[in-house]
Motif scaffolding. Sequence first.
Motif, PDB file in Angstrom:
ATOM      1  N   GLY A  65       0.821  -1.218   0.000  1.00 58.25           N
ATOM      2  CA  GLY A  65       0.000   0.000   0.000  1.00 58.25           C
ATOM      3  C   GLY A  65       0.846   1.255   0.000  1.00 58.25           C
ATOM      4  N   ALA A  66       1.908   1.256   0.806  1.00 62.07           N
ATOM      5  CA  ALA A  66       2.806   2.407   0.843  1.00 62.07           C
ATOM      6  C   ALA A  66       3.499   2.587  -0.498  1.00 62.07           C
ATOM      7  N   ASP A  79       8.037  15.540  -8.091  1.00 58.57           N
ATOM      8  CA  ASP A  79       9.193  15.202  -8.908  1.00 58.57           C
ATOM      9  C   ASP A  79       9.495  13.704  -8.819  1.00 58.57           C
ATOM     10  N   ALA A  80       9.696  13.082  -9.972  1.00 57.78           N
ATOM     11  CA  ALA A  80       9.938  11.639 -10.037  1.00 57.78           C
ATOM     12  C   ALA A  80      11.206  11.243  -9.281  1.00 57.78           C
ATOM     13  N   LEU A  81      12.220  12.099  -9.287  1.00 59.31           N
ATOM     14  CA  LEU A  81      13.447  11.790  -8.553  1.00 59.31           C
ATOM     15  C   LEU A  81      13.180  11.764  -7.047  1.00 59.31           C
ATOM     16  N   ASP A  82      12.405  12.720  -6.556  1.00 59.47           N
ATOM     17  CA  ASP A  82      12.039  12.718  -5.136  1.00 59.47           C
ATOM     18  C   ASP A  82      11.287  11.445  -4.770  1.00 59.47           C
ATOM     19  N   VAL A  83      10.380  11.029  -5.633  1.00 55.58           N
ATOM     20  CA  VAL A  83       9.609   9.806  -5.392  1.00 55.58           C
ATOM     21  C   VAL A  83      10.540   8.597  -5.378  1.00 55.58           C
ATOM     22  N   GLU A  84      11.464   8.537  -6.319  1.00 51.31           N
ATOM     23  CA  GLU A  84      12.401   7.415  -6.373  1.00 51.31           C
ATOM     24  C   GLU A  84      13.278   7.358  -5.127  1.00 51.31           C
ATOM     25  N   LEU A  85      13.675   8.508  -4.610  1.00 49.42           N
ATOM     26  CA  LEU A  85      14.486   8.532  -3.394  1.00 49.42           C
ATOM     27  C   LEU A  85      13.702   8.018  -2.193  1.00 49.42           C
ATOM     28  N   LEU A  87      11.176   5.924  -2.391  1.00 48.27           N
ATOM     29  CA  LEU A  87      11.025   4.485  -2.641  1.00 48.27           C
ATOM     30  C   LEU A  87      12.295   3.720  -2.270  1.00 48.27           C
ATOM     31  N   ALA A  88      13.447   4.300  -2.538  1.00 50.83           N
ATOM     32  CA  ALA A  88      14.709   3.663  -2.171  1.00 50.83           C
ATOM     33  C   ALA A  88      14.828   3.551  -0.649  1.00 50.83           C
ATOM     34  N   LYS A  89      14.413   4.583   0.060  1.00 49.68           N
ATOM     35  CA  LYS A  89      14.437   4.533   1.523  1.00 49.68           C
ATOM     36  C   LYS A  89      13.452   3.491   2.044  1.00 49.68           C
ATOM     37  N   LEU A  90      12.311   3.387   1.393  1.00 46.51           N
ATOM     38  CA  LEU A  90      11.333   2.373   1.782  1.00 46.51           C
ATOM     39  C   LEU A  90      11.909   0.980   1.588  1.00 46.51           C
TER      40      LEU A  90
END
Length: 99
Positions: A65-66, A79-85, A87-90
Amino acid sequence: MELPHLRTLAQARSHLAPLADGAQSVEASSAYERALLDLDRIHGDESPALDADGLTEDRAALYAGALTAIEELTNYGIDALDVELVLAKLEDARALDRS
């Protein structure tokens, strides 16, 4: 921020919080918290309250869900880069939680 964006952000935050609370170690809990803090930072600390009503206790479902909600944030101009970062932390948090 419009209502659909707020709902998606609330969903992401509401799934991350119980992951942090139920993590198997302090390190994993802190890692989930860092992902949550990054979400708040991206949104200028204008984040909706958490709503854990009706959420499952299944950690795999909470993670899914997250993940889904965070990915959807790009649909609202994040921003897609912010989202990817985030997601990487998740993913890092999940790896710590599994070890």
